[in-house]
Design an enzyme around this catalytic site. Structure first.
Site, PDB file in Angstrom:
ATOM      1  N   ASP A  36       0.819  -1.213   0.000  1.00  0.00           N
ATOM      2  CA  ASP A  36       0.000   0.000   0.000  1.00  0.00           C
ATOM      3  C   ASP A  36       0.855   1.266   0.000  1.00  0.00           C
ATOM      4  O   ASP A  36       2.065   1.232  -0.088  1.00  0.00           O
ATOM      5  CB  ASP A  36      -1.060  -0.032   1.102  1.00  0.00           C
ATOM      6  CG  ASP A  36      -0.462   0.077   2.487  1.00  0.00           C
ATOM      7  OD1 ASP A  36       0.682   0.547   2.606  1.00  0.00           O
ATOM      8  OD2 ASP A  36      -1.142  -0.316   3.457  1.00  0.00           O
ATOM      9  N   LYS A  58      -4.778   2.841  -0.846  1.00  0.00           N
ATOM     10  CA  LYS A  58      -5.928   3.701  -0.668  1.00  0.00           C
ATOM     11  C   LYS A  58      -5.374   5.051  -0.275  1.00  0.00           C
ATOM     12  O   LYS A  58      -4.408   5.139   0.457  1.00  0.00           O
ATOM     13  CB  LYS A  58      -6.848   3.183   0.409  1.00  0.00           C
ATOM     14  CG  LYS A  58      -6.126   2.280   1.382  1.00  0.00           C
ATOM     15  CD  LYS A  58      -7.065   1.472   2.180  1.00  0.00           C
ATOM     16  CE  LYS A  58      -6.281   0.406   2.926  1.00  0.00           C
ATOM     17  NZ  LYS A  58      -7.039  -0.632   3.479  1.00  0.00           N
ATOM     18  N   MET A 171      -4.975   9.120  11.585  1.00  0.00           N
ATOM     19  CA  MET A 171      -6.009   9.505  10.606  1.00  0.00           C
ATOM     20  C   MET A 171      -6.902  10.619  11.155  1.00  0.00           C
ATOM     21  O   MET A 171      -8.108  10.626  10.933  1.00  0.00           O
ATOM     22  CB  MET A 171      -6.892   8.292  10.244  1.00  0.00           C
ATOM     23  CG  MET A 171      -6.097   7.134   9.675  1.00  0.00           C
ATOM     24  SD  MET A 171      -7.114   5.696   9.361  1.00  0.00           S
ATOM     25  CE  MET A 171      -7.259   4.991  10.983  1.00  0.00           C
TER      26      MET A 171
HETATM   27  N1  SAH Z   1      -1.105   0.381  10.434  1.00  0.00           N
HETATM   28  C1  SAH Z   1      -0.571   1.709  10.446  1.00  0.00           C
HETATM   29  C2  SAH Z   1      -1.651   2.749  10.543  1.00  0.00           C
HETATM   30  C3  SAH Z   1      -2.554   2.760   9.360  1.00  0.00           C
HETATM   31  S1  SAH Z   1      -3.744   4.014   9.439  1.00  0.00           S
HETATM   32  C4  SAH Z   1       0.426   1.822  11.601  1.00  0.00           C
HETATM   33  O1  SAH Z   1       0.512   0.930  12.452  1.00  0.00           O
HETATM   34  O2  SAH Z   1       1.165   2.796  11.629  1.00  0.00           O
HETATM   35  C5  SAH Z   1      -2.980   5.291   8.546  1.00  0.00           C
HETATM   36  C6  SAH Z   1      -2.584   6.411   9.468  1.00  0.00           C
HETATM   37  O3  SAH Z   1      -1.359   6.110  10.115  1.00  0.00           O
HETATM   38  C7  SAH Z   1      -2.316   7.719   8.792  1.00  0.00           C
HETATM   39  O4  SAH Z   1      -3.496   8.431   8.518  1.00  0.00           O
HETATM   40  C8  SAH Z   1      -1.481   8.436   9.833  1.00  0.00           C
HETATM   41  O5  SAH Z   1      -2.274   8.919  10.877  1.00  0.00           O
HETATM   42  C9  SAH Z   1      -0.667   7.298  10.382  1.00  0.00           C
HETATM   43  N2  SAH Z   1       0.655   7.191   9.750  1.00  0.00           N
HETATM   44  C10 SAH Z   1       1.173   6.112   9.163  1.00  0.00           C
HETATM   45  N3  SAH Z   1       2.430   6.350   8.728  1.00  0.00           N
HETATM   46  C11 SAH Z   1       2.692   7.615   9.091  1.00  0.00           C
HETATM   47  C12 SAH Z   1       3.828   8.467   8.948  1.00  0.00           C
HETATM   48  N4  SAH Z   1       4.949   8.041   8.349  1.00  0.00           N
HETATM   49  N5  SAH Z   1       3.759   9.728   9.430  1.00  0.00           N
HETATM   50  C13 SAH Z   1       2.651  10.173  10.039  1.00  0.00           C
HETATM   51  N6  SAH Z   1       1.551   9.421  10.194  1.00  0.00           N
HETATM   52  C14 SAH Z   1       1.572   8.164   9.744  1.00  0.00           C
END
Ligand code: SAH
Length: 490
Positions: A36, A58, A171
């Site tokens: 993704d 997405k 998010m």
């Molecule tokens: N499974 C992922 C989260 C997925 S939901 C995890 O454990 O990190 C997606 C959200 O994760 C984004 O909207 C943001 O809030 C956060 N996110 C993921 N990678 C990020 C990054 N490098 N910097 C800031 N926010 C991040």
């Protein structure tokens, strides 16, 4: 029937090195990889050459339709008997819908494994110098989605506002005013520090700080965009002391590496070690040419000259017996050439202080006698004035192309895709600059705002002729040299 296997794998927040060893192994083993948007694309380099790579991203929000397609793809490919690796940003179970994927896989009885990843909810704060817990400040941390439920349902902010620990919202950009508003409404101190971290752990990491009372205004002014993490609590202020990542030498720089595939990795890893982000787009290919060389010929030479790592590598790759060159003098130019030679335990007899063929030829004459044969081991396109030198020094200089540099013309769209967000394009040879311009079909308008860095004067000349600006030029003609020059230019 073989039902294949699915690995549900967390790929970390963006810094490639935050990939676990197990995740790396799953990428290496996969016949098919479904990935993704939030993963570092460099991870895909670990894939087998014939692995099928499927991008099903997405745009931040978790769309239902695309999730169905992901589930179906995992099932379909695994049922073909393939090893399927599903690569997800962060951790698969932290708002990653890994569980839903497993439910679909289970329906078909497909075996699976889960590889936890480093979730952004703790690592992105860490890269901003914010610890999620800290003695005396926060004894817990709580992670929430910033999305409302499909039916409009929302968290119990009455309860959340009473929590003493650190609050982390993923998010949450879209609903920031709802989040901060509800927290204050239910009694959270409006002075509570808030941090918003955009694109954490990447070269584009940006941190915005404020208080519950003014963060909405500040975020609007700063035009905060997902992916971002909102972190609320006293720990946010520790960033003033603990900020480390953004202080790295190449932080903030996304750098295009155009070297050949084999040598790109070495350069990319230096970039990432220094806090920059590397994107690889190999624009040349190196082919060694020594396979059919008759090494028994070598005895007629009194001196061998090398001017590149590739030359050394190709020459020694096929040499049948080292003793063939036992009595031959060896001269090199370039620190890297010397280093490569040391790998085969050879210390050169001479090495001019400057990187020029002229000096190498001159010193060769000092180490040989009138009429001696001298072999210059180099590439097909390396300039060598064998004839001129032969006359000048009364020796017999010959040149052998130990390797060929083949320009790789990429599809224009592939180049444009690779250029997205890139700050600096690096050229370590004239050929890469040529291949770059040729791939773009001469249309440099798309590279506006991008800076170009050159390894040295020869490459710079070519760049100028091609209409590329030379914004940065290395003082020492190595990959390290060009990165050093980039650092200094910043
Ligand atoms: N499974 C992922 C989260 C997925 S939901 C995890 O454990 O990190 C997606 C959200 O994760 C984004 O909207 C943001 O809030 C956060 N996110 C993921 N990678 C990020 C990054 N490098 N910097 C800031 N926010 C991040």
């Amino acid at each position: 029937m073989d039902r294949g296997k699915v690995y549900i794998v967390g790929a970390g927040p963006g810094d490639m090195e935050l990939l676990t060893l197990k995740a790396k192994r799953c990428v290496e083993e996969a016949d098919c990889i479904v990935y993704d948007r939030l993963i570092n694309k460099r991870i895909l380099k670990f894939a087998k050459p014939d692995a099928e790579l499927i991008y099903l991203g997405k745009l931040n929000t978790e769309g239902g339709v695309i999730q169905d397609e992901i589930n179906q793809t995992l099932v379909r490919e695994a049922l073909k008997g393939k090893v399927v690796t599903r690569l997800k940003g962060g951790d698969p179970f932290v708002f990653g819908r890994g569980g839903e994927e497993i439910q679909e896989i289970l329906k078909e009885g497909i075996p699976f494994e889960v590889v936890p990843g480093i979730t952004s909810s703790i690592s992105v704060p860490a890269y901003s110098g914010i610890p999620v817990t800290h003695r005396g400040i926060s004894r817990s941390f709580h992670v929430f989605t910033g999305h409302t439920m499909e039916d409009g349902g929302w968290h119990n902010f009455d309860a959340i506002a009473k929590l003493q620990g650190t609050l982390v919202f993923l998010m949450g950009v879209k609903n920031l005013s709802l989040i901060s508003g509800d927290l204050m409404k239910y009694g959270k101190d409006p002075e509570t520090p808030v941090g918003i971290i955009e694109k954490g752990s990447t070269s584009k990491q940006r941190v915005i700080r404020g208080k519950l009372s003014d963060i909405v205004e500040i975020a609007a002014k700063e035009d905060v965009k997902p992916p971002a993490i909102i972190i609320i609590g006293g720990v946010v202020d520790l960033r003033e002391e603990f900020n480390w990542f953004e202080k790295k030498e190449l932080f903030g720089k996304k750098i295009l590496v155009t070297r050949d595939e084999k040598q790109a990795e070495a350069m990319s890893s230096i970039i990432e070690k220094k806090g920059g982000e590397a994107v690889e787009l190999p624009l040349i290919q190196i082919e060694d040419q020594m396979k059919d060389f008759d090494y028994s010929e070598i005895k007629k030479y009194k001196c061998l000259l090398f001017n590149s790592q590739n030359g050394v590598r190709s020459f020694f790759k096929y040499i049948p017996d080292m003793r063939l060159i036992g009595d031959i003098k060896i001269g090199v130019v370039g620190v890297k050439t010397k280093e490569e030679l040391s790998k085969v335990k050879i210390v050169p007899d001479f090495m001019p202080g400057e990187y020029t063929g002229e000096l190498l030829a001159k010193e060769a004459s000092e180490h040989t006698e009138k009429g001696d044969n001298i072999l210059f081991v180099t590439s097909d396109i390396s300039p060598s004035n064998s004839q001129e030198w032969s006359v000048k020094y009364d020796r017999n200089f010959e040149k052998i192309a130990a390797y060929k540099t083949i320009k790789v013309k990429k599809d224009k769209n592939e180049v444009l895709e690779a250029l997205k967000g890139v700050d600096i394009v690096t050229f370590l040879s004239s050929s890469t600059a040529e291949a770059f311009v040729e791939s773009l079909e001469g249309d440099l308008s798309k590279a506006e705002g991008v800076k170009f860095a050159s390894i040295g004067p020869v490459t710079s000349d070519t760049m100028k002729k091609l209409g590329l600006s030379v914004d940065i030029e290395a003082k020492s003609f190595t990959a390290e040299g060009i990165l050093k020059a980039i650092e200094e230019a910043m």
